[in-house]
Design an enzyme around this catalytic site. Structure first.
Site, PDB file in Angstrom:
ATOM      1  CD  GLU A 156      -3.250   4.554  -1.531  1.00 51.32           C
ATOM      2  OE1 GLU A 156      -3.522   5.756  -1.707  1.00 51.32           O
ATOM      3  OE2 GLU A 156      -2.895   4.096  -0.423  1.00 51.32           O
TER       4      GLU A 156
ATOM      5  CG  ASP B  28       0.250   7.133  -1.088  1.00 54.71           C
ATOM      6  OD1 ASP B  28      -0.881   7.580  -1.310  1.00 54.71           O
ATOM      7  OD2 ASP B  28       1.183   7.827  -0.636  1.00 54.71           O
TER       8      ASP B  28
ATOM      9  CG  ASP C  94      -5.492   1.636   3.233  1.00 54.49           C
ATOM     10  OD1 ASP C  94      -5.191   2.763   2.801  1.00 54.49           O
ATOM     11  OD2 ASP C  94      -5.671   1.398   4.450  1.00 54.49           O
TER      12      ASP C  94
ATOM     13  CD  GLU D  81      -1.886   1.695   2.810  1.00 58.69           C
ATOM     14  OE1 GLU D  81      -1.936   2.922   3.011  1.00 58.69           O
ATOM     15  OE2 GLU D  81      -1.911   0.844   3.713  1.00 58.69           O
TER      16      GLU D  81
END
Length: 271
Positions: free
Chosen positions: A145, A51, A142, A47
């Site tokens: 990502e 991001d 989440d 994650e």
């Protein structure tokens, strides 16, 4: 809940990426609560990576779609102008910060996870099941990502694969607002207060020549009072308007407003 292993081909198709190591994809769907109970790795590191991938490639796509050099515009003067880089404004703002934030927001990522049908395939521990975390916006964001993080590792950070997956999973053409054809929005939102910035925006995006403002040093006397005068001229539209006001700033603002009202074909309000 569905077993991801039984739907892994469909998930890969919806990501527009086929994994060499499908364990990475399984990890992307694994919450910390599950790994704490059953062992193995969870999706928190993926994650974190995803991001960064998301932020970079959304910014890159925006720059590719809406960035330009002044030399690419019809108004560029090779002798007089610097060849500077610009980006078309969005919603009367000077950059795309708000648009990028909107696209990468938890709300938008969660919406896409819903549309992709991925939320029911997460591996959850009992605490997550009890709390029904699959309904939470942040949890779904989440997951989005983490999938990108898994693609980054599996593809060895292949830039073409990453950009393709970002665009495909986000359906980014639907996310990006139509900046090129946003004249109706500019017209609808036009006010005297934003007239100067709106006219500047249109010039920077190549839709008109750079506006010229002429404000004499001396006030003019009219109808028993002294006023500041400003003339705004947009050569490419062949529109010139003069405004009188109590200050130089307000005279410039109203002159720009009158030019735009003429261009858009709307009745100007009195200052």
């Amino acid at each position: 809940m569905k077993d991801l292993k039984e739907h892994i081909d469909d998930v890969q198709r919806k990501c527009s990426y086929y994994f060499k190591n499908t364990d990475l994809l399984l990890q992307a769907f694994t919450r910390k609560s599950y790994s704490a109970e059953h062992g193995g790795e969870n999706n928190e590191v993926l994650e974190f990576l995803g991001d960064r991938v998301l932020d970079f490639y959304v910014t890159k796509v925006i720059a590719e779609r809406y960035g330009f050099f002044k030399s690419q515009t019809d108004t560029y003067d090779e002798q007089e102008d610097n060849d500077e880089y610009c980006i078309k404004a969005h919603r009367n703002e000077q950059d795309f910060t708000e648009l990028k934030k909107e696209i990468v927001s938890n709300a938008n990522l969660a919406k896409r996870i819903e549309e992709l049908g991925f939320k029911s395939m997460m591996y959850l521990g009992q605490s997550d099941i009890d709390n029904k975390v699959w309904t939470q916006e942040k949890v779904k964001a989440d997951l989005f990502e983490a999938i990108l993080g898994a693609i980054a590792i599996d593809s060895d950070w292949d830039p073409d694969e990453l950009q393709n997956s970002v665009e495909f999973m986000l359906q980014i053409d639907d996310q990006l607002h139509d900046v090129e054809d946003g004249m109706d929005e500019l017209k609808e939102n036009l006010t005297q207060d934003n007239a100067v910035s709106t006219l500047k925006e249109l010039a920077e995006s190549g839709r008109c020549s750079i506006p010229q403002y002429d404000i004499p040093d001396e006030q003019v006397y009219d109808d028993g009072e002294y006023w500041w005068s400003c003339t705004c001229y947009v050569r490419s539209w062949s529109i010139q308007k003069t405004a009188l006001s109590k200050s130089k700033k307000s005279a410039k603002r109203y002159a720009a407003y009158l030019v735009l009202c003429d261009f858009f074909g709307i009745e100007p309000e009195e200052e």
